[in-house]
Enzyme design. Structure first.
Site, PDB file in Angstrom:
ATOM      1  N   GLU A 244      30.518  38.053  30.406  1.00 56.12           N
ATOM      2  CA  GLU A 244      29.488  39.395  30.844  1.00 56.12           C
ATOM      3  C   GLU A 244      30.704  39.919  32.110  1.00 56.12           C
ATOM      4  O   GLU A 244      30.561  41.171  32.175  1.00 56.12           O
ATOM      5  CB  GLU A 244      28.310  38.648  31.866  1.00 56.12           C
ATOM      6  CG  GLU A 244      27.479  39.572  31.989  1.00 56.12           C
ATOM      7  CD  GLU A 244      26.196  39.041  32.711  1.00 56.12           C
ATOM      8  OE1 GLU A 244      26.013  37.787  32.678  1.00 56.12           O
ATOM      9  OE2 GLU A 244      25.474  39.762  33.217  1.00 56.12           O
ATOM     10  N   ASN A 384      27.627  39.752  44.204  1.00 54.58           N
ATOM     11  CA  ASN A 384      29.043  40.127  44.678  1.00 54.58           C
ATOM     12  C   ASN A 384      29.299  38.830  45.637  1.00 54.58           C
ATOM     13  O   ASN A 384      30.417  38.416  45.773  1.00 54.58           O
ATOM     14  CB  ASN A 384      29.361  41.283  45.004  1.00 54.58           C
ATOM     15  CG  ASN A 384      29.586  42.217  43.907  1.00 54.58           C
ATOM     16  OD1 ASN A 384      29.349  42.121  42.889  1.00 54.58           O
ATOM     17  ND2 ASN A 384      29.998  43.395  44.396  1.00 54.58           N
TER      18      ASN A 384
END
Ligand code: FAD
Length: 398
Positions: A244, A384
């Site tokens: 992904e 992130n």
């Protein structure tokens, strides 16, 4: 990887370019130009064209229906798709569950599911996240209890992208509550039309219906729909997440985004009446963006070359994810800055069929909704911050 394309590769690039130019559905181009929301059929129409050509799953091995391309050909193909600004192929079937099924599935599971993923007959969604389990995915609580040849599944998933259209979902469920968190999870394929599955919309900041809550109440799932061994679903989950993240870098699309941004900056004027593209402050922001994108492109090429040499995507996919999504967000920020007040009336996307009269240039209509929508990219696919933790541990050894 040799970056100078061979004559064969240039011929391949031309073949792809011509195919897109002659086969991309015209009605899609019109809707995209108008900034209209795309329906399920719209999104599937390009998928089906590529499927008929045998090009819809560039990374799949040939024996399962992939085109058998080299890493360079795959790179050229994604560049050409982005250059032509085609609608993206949805990742849930092709990039996510497909590779899990051909890597970990039984021959029966491969025969049953893979052809329908390729053809677009089955639309897939991803049931990983839960209200209390996002970054800390292993704390998921959706239960699957064995009842003969079935599992009885109960729980709630959230942020499930485009589940409103899905025929099937791949779900992480807890099959052994007594085991350590990562050891008691299984990977189940669930028919979204099963009794007990309820999909409820979540409307996002940009006004789109893109994500959902999925409730599972006493859903009976045949044991034959489990991929790999019971309680070993974490192995499939980790494998899928690495795939992904590589796709998430989106280098080719960001290149196209910067070209679009430059086009807008050529037209829009700064306070002194000169095109923004000639304004040194704005120009510098674009130049910074391009430098970062070039660096990311080379990192992606290195990853692709590694894959071509048989090394799967490792922790470098975290780097691609962080930088790729930051760049995507910065592009939308600069587009919004460039269109200025023309972005303001379009806080939300035009709903399908809306006859509202647009104000300002066409390129301004989607600037604000896209800006808001793209905030998601640093959250999904593993936030992130979590990617930075992975780099700290796996790459820097901290
Ligand atoms: C638009 C969109 C689409 C999505 N689609 C899907 C989908 O189709 N299927 C699916 O299963 N999921 C999907 N997700 C869910 C996504 O994977 C999660 O949102 C993501 O993993 C973060 O989890 P969370 O939202 O629970 O936030 P939390 O895990 O609660 O995190 C909240 C904040 O804390 C930070 N944080 C958490 N833990 C740490 C840590 N250890 N160190 C440093 N910082 C930390 C995070 O970075 C974040 O900023 C989607 C999300 C979005 C926004």
């Amino acid at each position: 990887m040799d970056l100078a394309f061979s004559p064969e590769e240039i011929a391949f690039r031309d073949e792809v370019r011509t195919f897109i130019a002659t086969h991309y559905p015209a009605h899609l181009r019109g809707k995209q130009d108008e900034g209209e929301e795309l329906s399920k059929e719209d999104m599937l129409s390009w998928h089906r064209v590529l499927a008929r050509k045998g090009w819809v799953a560039p990374a799949w091995p040939k024996e399962y229906g992939g085109p058998g391309w080299t890493a360079t050909q795959r790179y050229i193909f994604s560049e050409e798709l982005a250059r032509a600004d085609t609608v993206p192929i949805l990742p849930f079937g092709i990039n996510m569950v497909g590779p899990v099924i051909y890597t970990f599935g039984t021959p029966e599971q491969k025969a049953r599911f893979l052809p329908r993923i390729l053809s677009g007959d089955d639309w897939w969604c991803q049931g990983y996240s839960e209200p209390g389990a996002g970054s800390d995915l292993a704390s998921l609580r959706t239960r699957a209890e064995r009842d003969g040849d079935f599992y009885i599944v109960n729980g709630q998933k959230t942020w499930t992208t485009l589940a409103q259209h899905a025929d099937w979902g791949f779900f992480l469920v807890r099959t052994d509550p007594a085991a350590k968190p990562q050891e008691g999870i299984s990977f189940l394929l669930i028919d979204m039309k099963s009794p007990g599955v309820t999909v409820r919309p979540i409307i996002t900041l940009g006004g789109e219906h893109e994500v959902n809550e999925v409730w599972l109440e006493n859903v009976r799932v045949p044991v034959e729909n489990r991929i790999y061994e019971e309680n070993k679903g974490w192995t499939c989950a980790k494998f899928l997440l690495a795939h992904e993240r590589t796709g998430i870098a989106g280098v080719a699309r960001s290149k196209r985004g910067i070209e679009r941004l430059k086009g807008i900056a050529r037209t829009e004027l700064d306070d002194g009446g000169q095109p923004l593209l000639h304004n040194p402050f704005f120009r510098r922001k674009i130049a910074d963006l391009e430098c970062d994108l070039t660096a990311l492109e080379f990192t992606e090429l290195r990853t692709l070359a590694g894959e071509a040499a048989g090394r799967g995507p490792g922790p470098e996919s975290s780097l691609l994810k962080i930088k790729g999504t930051e760049i995507q967000q910065r592009i939308t920020e600069l587009v919004l800055e460039a269109v200025g007040h023309y972005g303001a009336p379009y806080f939300r996307a035009f709903p399908e069929g809306s006859n509202a009269y647009p104000i300002g240039p066409d390129y301004a209509h989607r600037a604000a909704p896209t800006y808001f929508n793209m905030r998601k990219t640093s959250i999904y696919g593993g936030s992130n911050e979590i990617q930075r933790n992975i780099i700290a541990k796996m790459v820097l050894g901290l």
